[in-house]
Design a protein around this motif. Structure first.
Motif, PDB file in Angstrom:
ATOM      1  N   TRP A 471       7.343   1.007 -11.044  1.00 44.87           N
ATOM      2  CA  TRP A 471       6.051   0.539 -10.508  1.00 44.87           C
ATOM      3  C   TRP A 471       4.904   1.333 -11.143  1.00 44.87           C
ATOM      4  CZ3 TRP A 471       4.851  -3.107  -6.493  1.00 44.87           C
ATOM      5  CH2 TRP A 471       3.524  -3.088  -6.075  1.00 44.87           C
ATOM      6  N   SER A 499      -1.058   1.726  -4.104  1.00 43.12           N
ATOM      7  CA  SER A 499      -0.652   0.314  -4.103  1.00 43.12           C
ATOM      8  C   SER A 499       0.819   0.154  -3.728  1.00 43.12           C
ATOM      9  CB  SER A 499      -0.928  -0.327  -5.469  1.00 43.12           C
ATOM     10  OG  SER A 499      -0.117   0.253  -6.483  1.00 43.12           O
ATOM     11  N   GLU A 503       2.516  -1.808  -0.473  1.00 45.37           N
ATOM     12  CA  GLU A 503       3.545  -2.837  -0.629  1.00 45.37           C
ATOM     13  C   GLU A 503       4.759  -2.566   0.276  1.00 45.37           C
ATOM     14  OE1 GLU A 503       3.638  -5.641  -2.151  1.00 45.37           O
ATOM     15  OE2 GLU A 503       5.783  -6.080  -2.031  1.00 45.37           O
ATOM     16  N   ARG A 515      11.136 -10.398   0.712  1.00 42.80           N
ATOM     17  CA  ARG A 515      10.179  -9.700  -0.134  1.00 42.80           C
ATOM     18  C   ARG A 515      10.742  -8.351  -0.601  1.00 42.80           C
ATOM     19  NH1 ARG A 515       3.820  -9.100   1.553  1.00 42.80           N
ATOM     20  NH2 ARG A 515       3.226  -7.467   0.081  1.00 42.80           N
ATOM     21  N   LEU A 519      11.486  -7.286  -4.503  1.00 44.29           N
ATOM     22  CA  LEU A 519      10.913  -6.044  -5.039  1.00 44.29           C
ATOM     23  C   LEU A 519      12.002  -5.194  -5.679  1.00 44.29           C
ATOM     24  CD1 LEU A 519       8.201  -4.315  -5.020  1.00 44.29           C
ATOM     25  CD2 LEU A 519       9.191  -3.144  -3.044  1.00 44.29           C
TER      26      LEU A 519
END
Ligand code: ZN
Length: 552
Positions: A471, A499, A503, A515, A519
């Motif tokens: 990330w 960020s 998330e 989700r 990810l």
């Protein structure tokens, strides 16, 4: 829950199938695999303890040895058989296998995608460990649990039951107090003897209640008593972590950490607890997901290890943990962070410093330091207590753990790491922490990602670290130079950290399994530039192998 201080191998990059189908390692290969764990003598000065407390300590260590035996049984249905077959083999190869078996607590190398190193072992390390019948599947267990009445569903998804088959072949729940009865009776006896020896009231209370829990299977009161421990000896003993249950993260593995309190460090760290609600109130998530009031006290203990066992002494060693895992206790009392200071110091010196010489750009190397390393581990543990835990999904009250199932361990560990960086930055901006440590913090964290990824992606902390590293690379927060070395972009690292915190905590707050799955599929991978760097770290030990040498 835990944080580790890792390190690694290149073999672990092999896919699972080829790892288990690979030929058995030769004697010299086994020695090389074992040498990744730098032997460290773990010794604590007990001279300040009066004779009765030393006796109590010795009784706790005896009880801790029983946790070892139980954990061997929990790892896999035939694990004790494999161990017995090795004990009688006195050849040099047999001794090498036995040594490595003790490190891994089984015949599968945890650093090498569970590569088999003992003859006669077939098949993968069972993902359901020995908590479910050997002849069943994850899907069958999941379907069966849905047919149960509500109270039995709670038991089935709880920490302290196994699933077995009855005489008719149907699934049934067996409480740990029955499944492991002979060993738990003996452990209870030893804890009662320790309780009789000590004169410290909170220690006496915990030992007495934990002994009772072994027999009744009700751990609630003893978990509450563990939260109130305030003594020179700090024991953690029983079934706790659920990492070994790779199907559901439901079932707790036995372990023990028998330690002495480091009073000076504990007092110093406790002041951070005063900042926690303020941090919760500023979490970078929708305000409706923040908790208006965190659990009551949030004690922190810094300790030095005398003896660890079971799930607390296998493969890569735990450097810190956050317990209990029972959400009812966490809701009532918060959770306690225990940091193993003598382990952290040994790992930093033997693993992290050598890694940083390979992995970091020259300009960043001098910034690597023990203080930010130690402080981030502390904040990792603190952040487990912040953010969404008990949640509401579609009007139904539930928990993050139950909704995210097997994703939960990885996402929770990633959350604790990344939001730990976010939180330390907040405290530096506020003046609570020394702002001159800012760059050292990010650089030391970057070095530590390689330390963790050397575990292989078989384990929650490493998966979580892969998620973070990839990330942050995509955000430009970390960069790779022409020489393959990594560096921090100090302008982009702060928004990058925020960020990812947003998330993960948002998908936890909404219990969004899909989700979370997406990810992880995108980011829990080893990318080519990372693989190249990991290959350069072969000569650095992966971790320590503790040898307990405290005199009692
Ligand atoms: Zn953790």
């Amino acid at each position: 829950m835990r944080v580790y201080i890792p390190l690694l191998s290149v073999i672990l990059l092999a896919p699972l199938a080829s790892a288990t189908e690979a030929p058995l390692p030769t004697e010299s290969e086994l020695h090389a695999m074992t040498a990744r764990f730098a032997p460290v003598e773990v010794k604590v000065d007990t001279s300040a303890l009066p004779a009765n407390e030393k006796l109590a300590l010795a009784k706790m260590v005896e009880a801790a040895k029983i946790m070892d035996a139980l954990f061997y049984r929990q790892v896999a249905p035939l694990n004790e058989t494999y161990l017995a077959s090795l004990v009688s083999d006195t050849s040099p190869l047999g001794r090498a296998r036995l040594h490595f078996f003790h490190i891994n607590k089984g015949p599968w190398s945890r650093l090498d995608s569970h590569r088999i190193f003992v003859p006669g072992v077939t098949g993968h390390k069972p993902p359901g460990a020995n908590f479910y019948p050997a002849d069943t599947t994850r899907g069958e267990i999941e379907a069966w649990i849905k047919t149960l009445p509500a109270d039995q569903q709670t038991q089935a998804t709880g920490f302290f039951t196994t699933v077995r088959r009855d005489a008719a072949g149907k699934f049934m729940l067996v409480p740990y107090s029955i499944e492991y009865q002979p060993e738990l009776i003996e452990a209870a006896r030893l804890l009662h003897e320790a309780a009789a020896a000590t004169t410290q009231p909170t220690l006496k209370n915990f030992l007495t209640l934990r002994a009772r829990a072994f027999l009744t299977n009700d751990y609630y009161d003893s978990d509450m008593a563990w939260m109130e421990l305030d003594a020179t000896i700090e024991p953690t003993i029983g079934p706790y972590e659920t990492y070994e249950d790779e199907w559901f993260n439901y079932k707790a593995a036995f372990e023990a950490f028998i330690t002495l309190t480091d009073a000076g460090e504990t007092a110093k760290l406790r002041r951070f607890s005063a900042e926690l609600q303020g941090l919760e109130d500023k979490l970078p998530i929708d305000p409706k997901f923040r908790r208006a009031q965190l659990g009551g006290l949030s004690p922190i203990r810094v300790v030095n290890v005398v003896f660890n066992s079971g799930d607390g002494n296998r493969g890569v060693q735990t450097a810190a943990f956050n317990l209990p895992n029972d959400e009812r206790v966490v809701a009532a009392k918060g959770s306690k962070r225990v940091m193993l200071k003598n382990y952290q110091e040994a790992k930093f010196a033997n693993v992290l410093v050598p890694i940083s010489k390979h992995a970091l750009a020259a300009k960043d190397q001098p910034l690597v330091a023990f203080d930010p390393f130690f402080t981030h581990i502390l904040m990792h543990e603190l952040m487990h207590g912040l953010g969404p835990q008990e949640i509401t999904v579609g009007g139904r009250k539930t928990t993050v753990r139950l909704e995210l199932k097997e994703l939960n361990s990885t996402l929770e560990e990633a959350k604790a790491d990344i939001s730990g960086l976010w939180a330390l930055q907040q405290l530096m901006d506020k003046g609570v922490l020394d702002k001159t440590q800012e760059r050292a913090m990010y650089v030391t964290f970057l070095a530590s990602t390689f330390r963790t990824l050397r575990f292989g992606l078989t384990e929650a902390h490493a998966k979580g670290m892969a998620l973070q590293l990839n990330w942050l690379l995509d955000q430009g927060a970390f960069t790779v130079g022409a020489d393959g070395r990594f560096a921090v972009d100090f302008a982009k690292v702060k928004p990058g950290v925020a960020s990812l915190t947003t998330e993960i905590m948002t998908l936890q707050a909404t219990g969004d399994y899909a989700r979370g799955k997406a990810l992880m599929e995108k980011f829990v991978v080893i990318r080519p530039e990372v693989k190249v760097m990991l290959a350069r770290l072969n000569d650095v030990p992966v971790d320590i192998e503790p040898h307990f040498a405290t005199e009692m």
